[in-house]
Design a protein around this motif. Structure first.
Motif, mmCIF file in Angstrom:
data_model
loop_
_atom_site.group_PDB
_atom_site.id
_atom_site.type_symbol
_atom_site.label_atom_id
_atom_site.label_comp_id
_atom_site.label_asym_id
_atom_site.label_seq_id
_atom_site.Cartn_x
_atom_site.Cartn_y
_atom_site.Cartn_z
ATOM 1 N N SER A 165 59.709 15.593 57.656
ATOM 2 C CA SER A 165 60.060 14.462 58.514
ATOM 3 C C SER A 165 59.943 13.137 57.762
ATOM 4 O O SER A 165 59.025 12.939 56.961
ATOM 5 C CB SER A 165 59.134 14.435 59.738
ATOM 6 O OG SER A 165 59.297 13.227 60.452
ATOM 7 N N HIS A 167 58.882 10.641 59.092
ATOM 8 C CA HIS A 167 57.711 9.984 59.684
ATOM 9 C C HIS A 167 56.391 10.405 59.012
ATOM 10 O O HIS A 167 55.329 9.918 59.400
ATOM 11 C CB HIS A 167 57.620 10.328 61.170
ATOM 12 C CG HIS A 167 58.845 10.027 61.963
ATOM 13 N ND1 HIS A 167 59.488 8.809 61.905
ATOM 14 C CD2 HIS A 167 59.567 10.793 62.831
ATOM 15 C CE1 HIS A 167 60.549 8.825 62.707
ATOM 16 N NE2 HIS A 167 60.621 10.025 63.269
ATOM 17 N N TRP A 171 52.668 8.970 59.796
ATOM 18 C CA TRP A 171 51.651 9.762 60.501
ATOM 19 C C TRP A 171 50.321 9.720 59.748
ATOM 20 O O TRP A 171 49.268 9.543 60.345
ATOM 21 C CB TRP A 171 52.118 11.203 60.618
ATOM 22 C CG TRP A 171 53.248 11.430 61.563
ATOM 23 C CD1 TRP A 171 53.580 10.657 62.652
ATOM 24 C CD2 TRP A 171 54.194 12.495 61.507
ATOM 25 N NE1 TRP A 171 54.681 11.187 63.279
ATOM 26 C CE2 TRP A 171 55.075 12.315 62.613
ATOM 27 C CE3 TRP A 171 54.402 13.565 60.651
ATOM 28 C CZ2 TRP A 171 56.131 13.185 62.860
ATOM 29 C CZ3 TRP A 171 55.448 14.440 60.902
ATOM 30 C CH2 TRP A 171 56.304 14.245 61.994
ATOM 31 N N ILE A 284 51.527 19.103 65.012
ATOM 32 C CA ILE A 284 52.775 18.343 64.920
ATOM 33 C C ILE A 284 53.905 19.304 64.564
ATOM 34 O O ILE A 284 53.903 19.918 63.498
ATOM 35 C CB ILE A 284 52.684 17.226 63.866
ATOM 36 C CG1 ILE A 284 51.517 16.279 64.189
ATOM 37 C CG2 ILE A 284 53.995 16.445 63.800
ATOM 38 C CD1 ILE A 284 51.351 15.142 63.185
ATOM 39 N N ARG A 296 46.014 18.716 71.035
ATOM 40 C CA ARG A 296 47.245 18.013 71.393
ATOM 41 C C ARG A 296 48.383 18.583 70.572
ATOM 42 O O ARG A 296 48.186 18.984 69.426
ATOM 43 C CB ARG A 296 47.140 16.516 71.078
ATOM 44 C CG ARG A 296 46.323 15.694 72.038
ATOM 45 C CD ARG A 296 46.588 14.206 71.802
ATOM 46 N NE ARG A 296 46.203 13.752 70.475
ATOM 47 C CZ ARG A 296 46.917 12.898 69.720
ATOM 48 N NH1 ARG A 296 48.089 12.437 70.167
ATOM 49 N NH2 ARG A 296 46.475 12.512 68.539
ATOM 50 N N VAL A 298 52.489 17.533 69.525
ATOM 51 C CA VAL A 298 53.607 16.591 69.601
ATOM 52 C C VAL A 298 54.756 17.150 68.779
ATOM 53 O O VAL A 298 54.560 18.000 67.893
ATOM 54 C CB VAL A 298 53.221 15.185 69.096
ATOM 55 C CG1 VAL A 298 52.091 14.592 69.932
ATOM 56 C CG2 VAL A 298 52.824 15.225 67.616
ATOM 57 N N THR A 299 55.932 16.690 69.036
ATOM 58 C CA THR A 299 57.096 17.163 68.295
ATOM 59 C C THR A 299 57.198 16.476 66.944
ATOM 60 O O THR A 299 56.576 15.432 66.700
ATOM 61 C CB THR A 299 58.381 16.893 69.086
ATOM 62 O OG1 THR A 299 58.625 15.486 69.116
ATOM 63 C CG2 THR A 299 58.282 17.445 70.498
ATOM 64 N N GLU A 301 59.597 14.864 66.000
ATOM 65 C CA GLU A 301 60.364 13.618 66.162
ATOM 66 C C GLU A 301 59.488 12.477 66.678
ATOM 67 O O GLU A 301 59.939 11.327 66.745
ATOM 68 C CB GLU A 301 61.513 13.831 67.136
ATOM 69 C CG GLU A 301 62.646 14.710 66.611
ATOM 70 C CD GLU A 301 62.252 16.177 66.545
ATOM 71 O OE1 GLU A 301 61.508 16.635 67.447
ATOM 72 O OE2 GLU A 301 62.656 16.855 65.592
ATOM 73 N N THR A 302 58.220 12.772 67.018
ATOM 74 C CA THR A 302 57.333 11.748 67.548
ATOM 75 C C THR A 302 56.969 10.754 66.461
ATOM 76 O O THR A 302 56.608 11.152 65.340
ATOM 77 C CB THR A 302 56.037 12.384 68.109
ATOM 78 O OG1 THR A 302 56.394 13.360 69.073
ATOM 79 C CG2 THR A 302 55.147 11.341 68.740
ATOM 80 N N VAL A 303 57.018 9.492 66.775
ATOM 81 C CA VAL A 303 56.682 8.449 65.796
ATOM 82 C C VAL A 303 55.228 8.038 65.918
ATOM 83 O O VAL A 303 54.483 8.028 64.929
ATOM 84 C CB VAL A 303 57.591 7.221 65.958
ATOM 85 C CG1 VAL A 303 57.181 6.118 64.992
ATOM 86 C CG2 VAL A 303 59.059 7.600 65.759
ATOM 87 N N ASP A 304 54.794 7.724 67.128
ATOM 88 C CA ASP A 304 53.416 7.285 67.351
ATOM 89 C C ASP A 304 52.584 8.488 67.802
ATOM 90 O O ASP A 304 52.818 9.045 68.874
ATOM 91 C CB ASP A 304 53.390 6.195 68.428
ATOM 92 C CG ASP A 304 51.998 5.606 68.615
ATOM 93 O OD1 ASP A 304 51.041 6.136 68.013
ATOM 94 O OD2 ASP A 304 51.856 4.633 69.387
ATOM 95 N N ILE A 305 51.620 8.915 66.984
ATOM 96 C CA ILE A 305 50.803 10.086 67.304
ATOM 97 C C ILE A 305 49.371 9.733 67.663
ATOM 98 O O ILE A 305 48.519 10.625 67.794
ATOM 99 C CB ILE A 305 50.805 11.098 66.124
ATOM 100 C CG1 ILE A 305 50.240 10.442 64.867
ATOM 101 C CG2 ILE A 305 52.193 11.665 65.901
ATOM 102 C CD1 ILE A 305 50.014 11.408 63.737
#
Length: 306
Positions: A165, A167, A171, A284, A296, A298-299, A301-305
């Motif tokens: 990614s 990102h 991250w 992630i 947790r 998240v995908t 594609e998530t920017v803010d983790i």
């Protein structure tokens, strides 16, 4: 010193003939045999063998009457407990390592002044193989041996989609700024690993495939260091070093190893996070596993983790 070791395991009548500048009482554990997986050779992995312990502890003579009070003495249970704790902590390759750890743990007891440890393997042939060591209170930094709870990390699993990614660097920036040490975990790359007919060999191959991917990640971000031992992890967490977990040693040396296959990377990471008492397990790019920890997911594609 050699004569001291010989006398420590000798009959009391023989020891009585030897003089000492500081006479000490002695307690002993003799011919204590346990079955354990231990050894540096590959053929010793996955196999229990008998190990015999003989331990002699010199203790400072008590002042005043004992009054038949067990709390005033160094209990024999402390000796067997020290052995049990070290055997259960992790799989050990060398008898020398085990003997040193047992001796140092016993010396944490305030009454103990000097410890003699003899450990022998009984199943390597028609003989016994062993080591003998002596450790004294004045030769060990006991302050450094006191048990200090390591920091609790945040364990993060990155799927292969997450590794690719754009990102990724962001991250790591976010995670490094959070309130716990960071340990990153990965699975194997999306490339078929070699196949072996033997389950133990396949397990090692699959673990090494994960470690190859760990090095790929380390090459992408110089802040991340590949780490494979608990000692290195503890040091890194205390010194704010971002780690990428290389699982082979911890998984193979675990007394109660994970039931998860290395091919089920998320389940393996969940086991590792529990072993590390993680404050959180963040996934992630994959589904959250069953765990008693805070988890947790998240995908990729998530920017803010945060």
């Amino acid at each position: 010193m050699t004569d001291d070791i010989r006398l420590a395991f000798a009959h009391p009548s023989e020891r009585a003939e030897a003089s000492s500048q500081t006479p000490c009482d002695r307690i002993s554990l003799r011919d204590y045999v346990v079955q354990v997986e231990i050894g540096a050779f590959q053929k010793e992995r996955g196999t229990l063998q008998r190990v015999r312990f003989n331990v002699v502890v010199e203790v400072s003579p008590l002042t005043g009457p004992i009054d038949d009070d067990v709390d005033r003495i160094l209990s024999y249970d402390k000796v067997t407990e020290a052995i049990g704790i070290e055997l259960e902590a992790e799989r050990i390759n060398l008898l020398e390592t085990l003997a040193g750890r047992v001796a140092e743990r016993i010396l944490l007891e305030p009454q103990a002044e000097r410890v003699f440890v003899r450990i022998e393997k009984l199943d390597r042939g028609p003989f016994s193989l062993g080591v003998e060591i002596v450790r004294s209170r004045d030769g060990i930094d006991l302050a450094g041996q006191e048990h200090v709870e390591p920091p609790q990390p945040r364990v993060v699993f990155l799927s292969n989609a997450a590794l690719g990614s754009p990102h990724l660097a962001g991250w790591i920036d976010q995670l490094a700024a959070m309130d716990a040490p960071l340990i990153i975990c990965v699975g194997a790359a999306d490339v078929a690993a070699p196949q072996a007919r033997h389950a133990m060999a396949q397990r090692r191959i699959d673990l090494l495939a994960i470690e190859q991917n760990a090095w790929v990640l380390a090459a992408q971000d110089s802040r991340c260091m590949v780490v494979g031992t608990r000692t290195e992890l503890d040091w890194a967490m205390k010194n704010d070093q971002i780690c990428i977990w290389a699982p082979s040693k911890i998984v193979l040396d675990a007394v109660d190893g994970p039931s998860a296959s290395p091919r089920d990377a998320v389940a393996l990471v969940a086991w590792f996070a529990a072993e590390m008492h993680a404050v959180e397990l963040l996934i992630i790019g994959d589904a959250a596993p069953d765990s008693d920890l805070a988890v947790r997911a998240v995908t990729a594609e998530t920017v803010d983790i945060t």
